[in-house]
Design an enzyme around this catalytic site. Structure first.
Site, short mmCIF file in Angstrom:
data_model
loop_
_atom_site.label_atom_id
_atom_site.label_comp_id
_atom_site.label_asym_id
_atom_site.label_seq_id
_atom_site.Cartn_x
_atom_site.Cartn_y
_atom_site.Cartn_z
N CYS A 1 -4.41 2.38 -12.66
CA CYS A 1 -4.64 3.80 -12.95
C CYS A 1 -3.85 4.31 -14.15
O CYS A 1 -4.13 5.39 -14.66
CB CYS A 1 -4.32 4.65 -11.74
SG CYS A 1 -5.26 4.15 -10.31
N HIS B 1 -3.01 11.91 -13.56
CA HIS B 1 -3.93 10.98 -12.89
C HIS B 1 -4.38 11.64 -11.58
O HIS B 1 -3.59 12.20 -10.84
CB HIS B 1 -3.22 9.66 -12.62
CG HIS B 1 -3.99 8.76 -11.72
ND1 HIS B 1 -5.32 8.49 -11.90
CD2 HIS B 1 -3.61 8.06 -10.61
CE1 HIS B 1 -5.74 7.67 -10.95
NE2 HIS B 1 -4.72 7.40 -10.15
N ASN C 1 -10.56 9.44 -7.04
CA ASN C 1 -9.67 8.67 -7.91
C ASN C 1 -10.51 7.63 -8.66
O ASN C 1 -10.98 6.66 -8.07
CB ASN C 1 -8.60 8.00 -7.04
CG ASN C 1 -7.63 7.16 -7.85
OD1 ASN C 1 -7.84 6.91 -9.03
ND2 ASN C 1 -6.56 6.72 -7.20
N1 ACO Z 1 -10.17 9.54 7.94
C1 ACO Z 1 -9.56 9.88 9.08
N2 ACO Z 1 -8.34 9.43 9.42
C2 ACO Z 1 -7.73 8.58 8.56
C3 ACO Z 1 -8.32 8.18 7.35
C4 ACO Z 1 -9.59 8.69 7.05
N3 ACO Z 1 -10.25 8.38 5.92
N4 ACO Z 1 -7.46 7.35 6.71
C5 ACO Z 1 -6.37 7.24 7.48
N5 ACO Z 1 -6.52 7.97 8.61
C6 ACO Z 1 -5.62 8.14 9.71
C7 ACO Z 1 -4.63 6.99 9.80
O1 ACO Z 1 -5.19 5.91 10.53
C8 ACO Z 1 -3.49 7.65 10.55
O2 ACO Z 1 -3.81 7.67 11.92
P1 ACO Z 1 -2.66 7.34 13.00
O3 ACO Z 1 -1.62 8.39 12.80
O4 ACO Z 1 -3.41 7.45 14.29
O5 ACO Z 1 -2.18 5.97 12.65
C9 ACO Z 1 -3.50 9.07 10.04
O6 ACO Z 1 -4.81 9.28 9.49
C10 ACO Z 1 -2.48 9.37 9.00
O7 ACO Z 1 -2.52 8.34 8.02
P2 ACO Z 1 -1.49 8.34 6.85
O8 ACO Z 1 -1.64 7.06 6.07
O9 ACO Z 1 -0.14 8.70 7.36
O10 ACO Z 1 -2.04 9.54 5.99
P3 ACO Z 1 -1.36 10.20 4.75
O11 ACO Z 1 -1.15 11.61 5.01
O12 ACO Z 1 -0.21 9.39 4.21
O13 ACO Z 1 -2.53 10.09 3.66
C11 ACO Z 1 -3.28 8.79 1.78
C12 ACO Z 1 -3.03 8.83 3.28
C13 ACO Z 1 -4.30 9.85 1.44
C14 ACO Z 1 -3.79 7.42 1.38
C15 ACO Z 1 -1.96 9.11 1.05
O14 ACO Z 1 -0.91 8.32 1.56
C16 ACO Z 1 -2.05 8.87 -0.42
O15 ACO Z 1 -2.77 9.53 -1.14
N6 ACO Z 1 -1.24 7.95 -0.96
C17 ACO Z 1 -1.23 7.63 -2.36
C18 ACO Z 1 -2.37 6.75 -2.67
C19 ACO Z 1 -2.55 6.68 -4.13
O16 ACO Z 1 -2.30 7.61 -4.84
N7 ACO Z 1 -2.94 5.57 -4.62
C20 ACO Z 1 -3.05 5.48 -6.03
C21 ACO Z 1 -3.91 4.46 -6.31
S1 ACO Z 1 -3.89 4.32 -8.03
C22 ACO Z 1 -4.42 2.78 -8.50
O17 ACO Z 1 -3.77 2.15 -9.27
C23 ACO Z 1 -5.66 2.23 -7.92
#
Ligand code: ACO
Length: 333
Positions: free
Chosen positions: A118, A259, A289
């Site tokens: 990214c 980003h 994203n």
């Molecule tokens: N729908 C419903 N529930 C979900 C989903 C979904 N799509 N995805 C996860 N959950 C659930 C999980 O299973 C978890 O359930 P549990 O508590 O029963 O285990 C709960 O939701 C909370 O999950 P978390 O991972 O704690 O959710 P969080 O608030 O951290 O959000 C997210 C997750 C959106 C991925 C966040 O951590 C994030 O944005 N992180 C950064 C990711 C990012 O920016 N990546 C960059 C990539 S850039 C590149 O180079 C490709």
């Protein structure tokens, strides 16, 4: 003749391309156990675009590239350097940049890919501006392009709802005026924990095999929580590193183009920098994203929407797999 070191490198034009197919959060909820409410509240994403069957990363790159050349008001033959940033190339080799070079009809142009996930667009701004300043090249076409849908695991709700496809591009050239254009590029990387965000198989470590396919190792894997914390810290630092050497304060920045990974990350970054949210350009709600394409798409959108004026300080900032991060400070010409 090499330019004088004080000669500027400016953005002459921008372009972007988003595939036609809109995929809403409700559409995603038909594939995995998720909901519009969860995706919107945790990420800010409302919908994303997915490329059509047969539409490739290089096809999208060409569409964005053509628009950037048109916006620059130059003949395509003036381009002598093409850099493409992508983590979803058409194929491992040859480079997507070479495919773009051929499709755009630009014979003998130097063309290569970079891989910084990214952070690709800010990395290639840094590379292209240095290559232009060297005097070896005069007009660079840089493109961030991704078909993330080709590596998403549509059985993994924690990742497949986050990403989209598209391409963003810019044409760079040397300018006569000093003190404008790309003023500063900062960046860094930390490869100590690659598994937090990776596509494990398909490279030399785990070549494609029946086992790797059965284990779903050709799909993107991510530990979102770990990345979240690091993203805010490294992007904040990258921004300060870019602006402080110029004696600029947060109030001097007219527009931040971050980003587009997660609205909560962008919110936290805004708070950390002390820059109000109305100075950020966001389109996460519409495109999700788009990885290496994200900053280029947002830059093109902001420019065409009239959000960037001559003399404005524009700050681009990104982070991604690697981990990688970087920022670009531009004084618009
Ligand atoms: N729908 C419903 N529930 C979900 C989903 C979904 N799509 N995805 C996860 N959950 C659930 C999980 O299973 C978890 O359930 P549990 O508590 O029963 O285990 C709960 O939701 C909370 O999950 P978390 O991972 O704690 O959710 P969080 O608030 O951290 O959000 C997210 C997750 C959106 C991925 C966040 O951590 C994030 O944005 N992180 C950064 C990711 C990012 O920016 N990546 C960059 C990539 S850039 C590149 O180079 C490709």
């Amino acid at each position: 003749m090499p330019p004088h070191s004080s000669q500027s490198v400016v953005i002459l034009g921008t372009g972007s391309y988003l595939p036609e197919r809109v995929v809403t959060n409700d559409d995603m909820a038909k594939l995995v156990d998720t909901s519009d409410e969860w995706i919107r509240s945790r990420t800010g994403i409302g919908e994303r675009r997915f490329a059509a069957k047969g539409e490739t990363t290089s096809d999208m790159a060409c569409e964005a590239g053509r628009k950037a050349i048109e916006s620059a008001g130059i003949a395509k033959e003036e381009i002598d350097l093409i850099i493409v940033a992508t983590m979803t190339p058409d194929m491992p080799f040859p480079s997507t940049a070479c495919l773009v070079q051929s499709k755009l009809g630009l014979p003998n142009v130097t063309a290569f890919d970079i891989q910084a996930a990214c952070s690709g667009f800010v990395y290639e701004l840094s590379i292209a501006s240095a290559m232009l300043r060297s005097g070896q090249f005069k007009r660079a076409l840089i493109i961030g392009t991704e078909k993330t849908s080709s590596i998403l695991d549509f059985e993994d709700r924690t990742t497949c709802v986050l990403f989209g496809d598209g391409a963003g591009a810019a044409v760079l050239g040397c300018g006569d005026a000093t003190g404008v254009g790309i003023l500063n590029c900062t960046g860094g990387s930390d490869g100590s924990n690659p598994s937090v965000l990776c596509q494990p198989a398909g490279g030399s470590a785990i070549p494609a095999s029946i086992e790797s396919i059965q284990a779903r190792q050709h799909f993107l894997k991510m530990s979102g929580k770990e990345i979240f914390k690091q993203a805010v810290r490294v992007m904040g630092q990258a921004c300060m590193d870019a602006i402080e050497p110029f004696g600029l304060k947060k109030d001097d920045i007219n527009l931040v183009i971050p980003h587009q990974a997660n609205m909560r990350i962008i919110d936290s970054l805004a708070k950390r920098l002390g820059i109000p949210m109305d100075k950020f350009h966001n389109n996460l709600d519409r495109y999700g994203n788009t990885s290496a394409a994200s900053v280029g798409i947002a830059l093109d959108e902001a420019y065409r929407a009239g959000r960037i004026h001559s003399g404005d300080y524009v700050l681009l900032v990104a982070f991604g797999a690697g981990l990688t991060w970087g920022s670009t400070l531009i004084k618009w010409q």
